[in-house]
Design an enzyme around this catalytic site. Structure first.
Site, PDB file in Angstrom:
ATOM      1  N   TYR A   7       8.963  -2.153  -7.516  1.00 11.73           N
ATOM      2  CA  TYR A   7       9.283  -0.959  -6.726  1.00 11.73           C
ATOM      3  C   TYR A   7      10.748  -0.577  -6.792  1.00 11.73           C
ATOM      4  O   TYR A   7      11.212   0.129  -5.906  1.00 11.73           O
ATOM      5  CB  TYR A   7       8.984  -1.161  -5.232  1.00 11.73           C
ATOM      6  CG  TYR A   7       7.794  -1.964  -4.838  1.00 11.73           C
ATOM      7  CD1 TYR A   7       6.500  -1.608  -5.242  1.00 11.73           C
ATOM      8  CD2 TYR A   7       7.934  -3.064  -4.000  1.00 11.73           C
ATOM      9  CE1 TYR A   7       5.407  -2.344  -4.823  1.00 11.73           C
ATOM     10  CE2 TYR A   7       6.835  -3.799  -3.575  1.00 11.73           C
ATOM     11  CZ  TYR A   7       5.575  -3.430  -3.998  1.00 11.73           C
ATOM     12  OH  TYR A   7       4.495  -4.158  -3.569  1.00 11.73           O
ATOM     13  N   CYS A  14      11.643 -12.700 -20.345  1.00 12.96           N
ATOM     14  CA  CYS A  14      11.766 -11.792 -21.491  1.00 12.96           C
ATOM     15  C   CYS A  14      11.104 -10.450 -21.219  1.00 12.96           C
ATOM     16  O   CYS A  14      10.084 -10.106 -21.812  1.00 12.96           O
ATOM     17  CB  CYS A  14      11.189 -12.473 -22.727  1.00 12.96           C
ATOM     18  SG  CYS A  14      12.108 -13.977 -23.098  1.00 12.96           S
ATOM     19  N   GLU A  15      11.664  -9.732 -20.271  1.00 14.01           N
ATOM     20  CA  GLU A  15      11.262  -8.374 -19.904  1.00 14.01           C
ATOM     21  C   GLU A  15      12.519  -7.686 -19.382  1.00 14.01           C
ATOM     22  O   GLU A  15      13.244  -8.277 -18.586  1.00 14.01           O
ATOM     23  CB  GLU A  15      10.260  -8.378 -18.731  1.00 14.01           C
ATOM     24  CG  GLU A  15       8.969  -9.080 -18.956  1.00 14.01           C
ATOM     25  CD  GLU A  15       7.903  -8.218 -19.633  1.00 14.01           C
ATOM     26  OE1 GLU A  15       8.093  -6.984 -19.738  1.00 14.01           O
ATOM     27  OE2 GLU A  15       6.912  -8.803 -20.062  1.00 14.01           O
ATOM     28  N   GLY A  60       3.430  -1.294   8.781  1.00 15.47           N
ATOM     29  CA  GLY A  60       4.240  -0.339   8.039  1.00 15.47           C
ATOM     30  C   GLY A  60       5.674  -0.161   8.477  1.00 15.47           C
ATOM     31  O   GLY A  60       6.454   0.456   7.752  1.00 15.47           O
ATOM     32  N   ARG A 107       9.517  -7.708  -6.269  1.00 21.33           N
ATOM     33  CA  ARG A 107       9.743  -6.378  -5.689  1.00 21.33           C
ATOM     34  C   ARG A 107      10.715  -5.499  -6.477  1.00 21.33           C
ATOM     35  O   ARG A 107      10.441  -4.309  -6.666  1.00 21.33           O
ATOM     36  CB  ARG A 107      10.180  -6.483  -4.223  1.00 21.33           C
ATOM     37  CG  ARG A 107       9.127  -7.179  -3.329  1.00 21.33           C
ATOM     38  CD  ARG A 107       9.503  -7.167  -1.858  1.00 21.33           C
ATOM     39  NE  ARG A 107       9.521  -5.815  -1.337  1.00 21.33           N
ATOM     40  CZ  ARG A 107      10.600  -5.108  -1.148  1.00 21.33           C
ATOM     41  NH1 ARG A 107      11.795  -5.621  -1.365  1.00 21.33           N
ATOM     42  NH2 ARG A 107      10.522  -3.874  -0.728  1.00 21.33           N
TER      43      ARG A 107
HETATM   44  C1  LIG Z   1      -0.089  -4.253   3.809  1.00 24.46           C
HETATM   45  C2  LIG Z   1      -0.842  -3.872   5.036  1.00 24.46           C
HETATM   46  C3  LIG Z   1      -0.280  -4.038   6.306  1.00 24.46           C
HETATM   47  C4  LIG Z   1       1.132  -4.559   6.527  1.00 24.46           C
HETATM   48  O1  LIG Z   1       2.104  -3.674   6.097  1.00 24.46           O
HETATM   49  P1  LIG Z   1       3.645  -3.965   6.452  1.00 24.46           P
HETATM   50  O2  LIG Z   1       4.344  -2.837   5.835  1.00 24.46           O
HETATM   51  O3  LIG Z   1       4.005  -5.259   5.852  1.00 24.46           O
HETATM   52  O4  LIG Z   1       3.761  -3.975   7.942  1.00 24.46           O
HETATM   53  C5  LIG Z   1      -1.044  -3.730   7.409  1.00 24.46           C
HETATM   54  N1  LIG Z   1      -2.308  -3.258   7.281  1.00 24.46           N
HETATM   55  C6  LIG Z   1      -2.888  -3.071   6.077  1.00 24.46           C
HETATM   56  C7  LIG Z   1      -4.271  -2.573   6.016  1.00 24.46           C
HETATM   57  C8  LIG Z   1      -2.175  -3.369   4.920  1.00 24.46           C
HETATM   58  O5  LIG Z   1      -2.750  -3.173   3.732  1.00 24.46           O
END
Ligand SMILES: *Cc1c(COP(=O)(O)O)cnc(C)c1O
Length: 419
Positions: A318, A343-344, A240, A314
């Site tokens: 998002y 075509c979007e 994350g 992306r």
């Molecule tokens: C997508 C995901 C990650 C990796 O997330 P990053 O933001 O790319 O670091 C890690 N663990 C799980 C369970 C995920 O679904």
């Protein structure tokens, strides 16, 4: 830090001029830098150096290319996989089975069995039902599954809603308040060895605060589970950590992340597991594209490039920002909308953005495209599947070939009764 730089006015990936790759492979094409990948892997590991026992499982979904996985396997990384297909990739890349973590909310019986037979290190269970099924499957085959229970800590990651996973209403994990009870019941089943708890609250986190809040809650739960007499030897803290997509943005450094974790987990006495994806691969890749033409718009011109939302999803998914740079900038700037040919209306990379001035035939790159780029590519509008290249110093190689529309067409059949 990355290894995509202007040299003598031409953007290079390490020592290779981008136009050399574009001429040989065509565009669009993803280009990864081996030195950048290696550097990010090492900086992440060094950030965790304060922690006594760690295991890093690269989130394969962020970039599942076989060459990327091989490189990370050689750096000592395991893999976090979310499907049978990703499991096969991790094994094919030479990642040791015991370093593989199987996450995901919908593992099928066939996928679980493949993981069991391969001897993977850990299944991250997303529900009690899944745990019961895994235990039965393992017992029926005379095997024991090592497992962790994914907990939904009900923490707001403060990131885009579509990449937020740790709020109570999200589909991931078991509710925090029920986790200790579920853990205890699963731990009593034959066929499964419950060894830990897992958490992952979302992606592209710009601050460590939500992570600290989630990990602190997991520490409370860890004590609760141990107090009821169940063993916990592993704690999986997910991935994350975000990366800068715009020049000048500042994101948590791996060293600060590691220091926060050292503080929160000081008395846990477990092996800490990590599942980084984007922070390793994001800035290690660019998507090279060529300008098809420029057409006038109401407020500013449309720069139409040969990459589209099927190659890099992306922005459409998002509203994500990717810096756009000319490969041979002439110093001039222009205000433009950057769009692909699909075509979007969502096939739009940027609106009214100040960019390097470009014209028909010019090459440009979208930066920070190494994570959630090629892996999300598809063939919408019967476009080719985008190829991938890896650069290593002065050498480079195609690490995924372009799959032409004709190859996709050849897999389709007209049934007899339509002849
Ligand atoms: C997508 C995901 C990650 C990796 O997330 P990053 O933001 O790319 O670091 C890690 N663990 C799980 C369970 C995920 O679904």
């Amino acid at each position: 830090m990355d290894h995509f730089e202007l040299r003598n006015g031409v953007l290079h990936a390490e020592d290779v001029p981008i136009p050399v790759i574009a001429a040989a492979v065509g565009t669009p094409v993803y280009v990864y830098s081996r030195a950048t990948l290696t550097r990010h892997a090492r900086v992440f590991r060094e950030g965790l150096a304060l922690l006594p026992r760690t295991h890093i499982a690269f989130a394969v979904k962020s970039n599942p290319n076989l060459a990327v996985l091989r490189l990370l396997a050689r750096e000592g990384f395991g893999a976090d996989v979310v499907s049978g297909g990703e499991l096969e990739r991790a094994l094919a890349a030479g990642m040791p089975a015991e370093g593989i973590v199987f996450s995901g909310v919908g593992k099928t019986a066939a996928e679980m069995l493949r993981g069991l037979e391969a001897g993977i290190g850990q299944f991250n269970l997303e529900s009690e039902e899944e745990g019961v099924e895994l235990a039965q499957l393992a017992a029926a085959h005379g095997l024991t599954a090592r497992a962790a229970l994914r907990v939904n800590p009900d923490v707001d990651a403060g990131t885009h809603g579509k990449i937020s996973t740790g709020k109570a209403e999200n589909k991931f994990g078991v509710p925090y308040d029920r986790a200790a009870g579920i853990y205890g019941r699963l731990a009593a089943l034959p066929g499964v060895q419950m060894r830990g708890l897992a958490v992952h609250i979302g992606s592209q986190l710009a601050s460590l605060d939500p992570l600290e809040a989630a990990f602190t809650r997991m520490g409370v739960l860890l004590r609760e589970v141990r107090a009821q007499g169940d063993a916990v030897t592993h704690m999986d803290l997910g991935g994350g950590v975000g990366v800068p997509y715009k020049a000048g943005e500042v994101f948590p450094a791996p060293a600060d992340y590691g220091a926060m974790i050292a503080r929160v987990t000081a008395d846990w006495d477990v092996t800490l597991m990590f599942e980084p994806g984007r922070v390793i691969t994001g800035n290690s890749g660019v998507l090279v594209t060529q300008v098809v033409r420029v057409k006038p718009g109401v407020t500013c011109p449309f720069v139409i490039v040969d990459a589209a939302m099927n190659d890099l999803a992306r922005p459409a998914l998002y509203d994500a920002w990717h810096d756009f740079l000319a490969v041979e900038p002439n110093g001039a700037k222009m205000l433009a909308n950057i769009v692909g040919p699909i075509c979007e209306s969502s096939d739009t990379f940027a609106m009214a953005r100040e960019i390097d001035a470009v014209g028909p035939g010019d090459l440009a790159v979208f930066r920070t495209a190494g994570a959630y780029g090629a892996t999300m590519a598809n063939t919408y509008n019967s476009r080719a599947l985008v190829p991938e290249v890896m650069v290593d110093g002065a050498r480079w190689a195609v690490v995924a070939e372009r799959i032409a529309p004709a190859a996709i067409l050849s897999a389709e059949r007209v049934p007899e009764w339509l002849e």
